[in-house]
Design an enzyme around this catalytic site. Structure first.
Site, PDB file in Angstrom:
ATOM      1  N   ARG A   1      45.610 -33.091 -11.316  1.00  0.00           N
ATOM      2  CA  ARG A   1      46.711 -32.242 -10.413  1.00  0.00           C
ATOM      3  C   ARG A   1      46.930 -32.459  -9.034  1.00  0.00           C
ATOM      4  O   ARG A   1      48.155 -31.912  -8.730  1.00  0.00           O
ATOM      5  CB  ARG A   1      47.681 -31.544 -11.349  1.00  0.00           C
ATOM      6  CG  ARG A   1      47.927 -32.026 -12.712  1.00  0.00           C
ATOM      7  CD  ARG A   1      48.362 -30.855 -13.513  1.00  0.00           C
ATOM      8  NE  ARG A   1      47.502 -29.623 -13.635  1.00  0.00           N
ATOM      9  CZ  ARG A   1      47.021 -29.666 -15.232  1.00  0.00           C
ATOM     10  NH1 ARG A   1      46.824 -30.787 -15.526  1.00  0.00           N
ATOM     11  NH2 ARG A   1      46.474 -28.812 -14.966  1.00  0.00           N
TER      12      ARG A   1
ATOM     13  N   GLU B   1      35.499 -22.245 -18.564  1.00  0.00           N
ATOM     14  CA  GLU B   1      35.552 -21.322 -19.286  1.00  0.00           C
ATOM     15  C   GLU B   1      34.778 -21.193 -20.579  1.00  0.00           C
ATOM     16  O   GLU B   1      33.499 -20.328 -20.743  1.00  0.00           O
ATOM     17  CB  GLU B   1      37.458 -20.994 -20.121  1.00  0.00           C
ATOM     18  CG  GLU B   1      37.439 -19.796 -19.699  1.00  0.00           C
ATOM     19  CD  GLU B   1      39.315 -19.963 -20.553  1.00  0.00           C
ATOM     20  OE1 GLU B   1      39.661 -20.709 -20.207  1.00  0.00           O
ATOM     21  OE2 GLU B   1      39.683 -18.965 -20.465  1.00  0.00           O
TER      22      GLU B   1
HETATM   23  P1  AMP Z   1      39.690 -23.155 -12.296  1.00  0.00           P
HETATM   24  O1  AMP Z   1      38.332 -23.348 -11.475  1.00  0.00           O
HETATM   25  O2  AMP Z   1      39.412 -22.184 -12.916  1.00  0.00           O
HETATM   26  O3  AMP Z   1      40.552 -22.353 -10.725  1.00  0.00           O
HETATM   27  O4  AMP Z   1      40.540 -23.976 -12.736  1.00  0.00           O
HETATM   28  C1  AMP Z   1      41.701 -24.480 -11.601  1.00  0.00           C
HETATM   29  C2  AMP Z   1      41.727 -25.722 -12.530  1.00  0.00           C
HETATM   30  O5  AMP Z   1      41.766 -26.228 -14.112  1.00  0.00           O
HETATM   31  C3  AMP Z   1      43.242 -26.774 -12.058  1.00  0.00           C
HETATM   32  O6  AMP Z   1      42.815 -28.235 -11.769  1.00  0.00           O
HETATM   33  C4  AMP Z   1      44.011 -26.773 -13.178  1.00  0.00           C
HETATM   34  O7  AMP Z   1      44.918 -27.602 -13.126  1.00  0.00           O
HETATM   35  C5  AMP Z   1      43.749 -25.958 -14.467  1.00  0.00           C
HETATM   36  N1  AMP Z   1      43.977 -25.115 -14.404  1.00  0.00           N
HETATM   37  C6  AMP Z   1      43.266 -24.118 -15.447  1.00  0.00           C
HETATM   38  N2  AMP Z   1      44.160 -22.930 -15.696  1.00  0.00           N
HETATM   39  C7  AMP Z   1      45.508 -23.168 -15.679  1.00  0.00           C
HETATM   40  C8  AMP Z   1      46.655 -22.615 -16.196  1.00  0.00           C
HETATM   41  N3  AMP Z   1      46.899 -21.595 -16.897  1.00  0.00           N
HETATM   42  N4  AMP Z   1      47.680 -23.740 -16.340  1.00  0.00           N
HETATM   43  C9  AMP Z   1      47.443 -24.721 -15.577  1.00  0.00           C
HETATM   44  N5  AMP Z   1      46.264 -25.331 -15.149  1.00  0.00           N
HETATM   45  C10 AMP Z   1      45.068 -24.275 -15.219  1.00  0.00           C
END
Ligand code: AMP
Length: 174
Positions: free
Chosen positions: A61, A98
């Site tokens: 995205r 996660e």
């Molecule tokens: P992180 O690496 O944990 O910061 O996760 C970021 C990536 O996961 C981004 O590319 C987001 O699009 C996606 N992402 C993680 N959590 C969500 C959420 N609650 N809603 C939408 N996209 C998420």
């Protein structure tokens, strides 16, 4: 207010893609011309004083606004992709999810030494993806001058994973 208009076009989908995740869905924002325009404008304004050579967008995205954001700075756009998607010579970085791990890749010729780089994604959650992108940019000799997100899930403290003293901007915080 512009921020409230943008916020009203983000919807939360409970338990997607798995139980316990509150998924922030930006497709209503993409559907609305005014919300699109306000989002791009806010993303640009956050860094308008900087000289930017490249915007790195994170799969997938980060590819929605990334190229337009890059164009607004007259900068190049660089896709950071999941393993195996980029056809030319790549460098890669493993990062934690996660559950389990994933690998982020960038073309080695995408960043020139000394490039000023903004890392952009739709959402900052735990910060693992943006951290991996940071390491790729630094390895190629670029300097990260900003982190740009539409949404930040503040309670996950993703900021702690990112470079200190580099501005981190998000339009909407939860
Ligand atoms: P992180 O690496 O944990 O910061 O996760 C970021 C990536 O996961 C981004 O590319 C987001 O699009 C996606 N992402 C993680 N959590 C969500 C959420 N609650 N809603 C939408 N996209 C998420």
């Amino acid at each position: 207010m512009d921020t409230e208009y943008i916020r009203s076009h983000i919807r939360t989908i409970p338990d997607f893609p798995e139980t316990g995740i509150q998924f922030k869905d930006i497709t209503p924002l993409l559907l609305d011309a005014k919300a699109n325009e306000l989002t791009l404008s806010a993303l640009h304004t956050a860094f308008h004083t900087l000289s930017v050579d490249k915007v790195v967008g994170l799969e997938s995205r980060g590819f929605l606004f990334g190229p337009s954001l890059a164009a607004s700075f007259q900068a190049g756009f660089v896709p950071a992709r999941k393993k195996g998607k980029l056809p030319h010579k790549t460098i890669q970085k493993e990062y934690g999810l996660e559950y389990g791990k994933d690998i982020l890749e960038m073309h080695t010729d995408a960043i020139n030494p000394g490039d000023n780089v903004i890392i952009h994604d739709d959402l900052l959650a735990t910060g693992g993806t943006a951290k991996a992108a940071t390491e790729l940019v630094l390895e190629l000799g670029g300097q990260v001058v900003g982190y740009s997100f539409i949404i930040e899930l503040s309670f996950l403290l993703g900021k702690n994973q990112l470079l200190k003293d580099i501005p981190i901007r998000s339009i909407i915080q939860y």
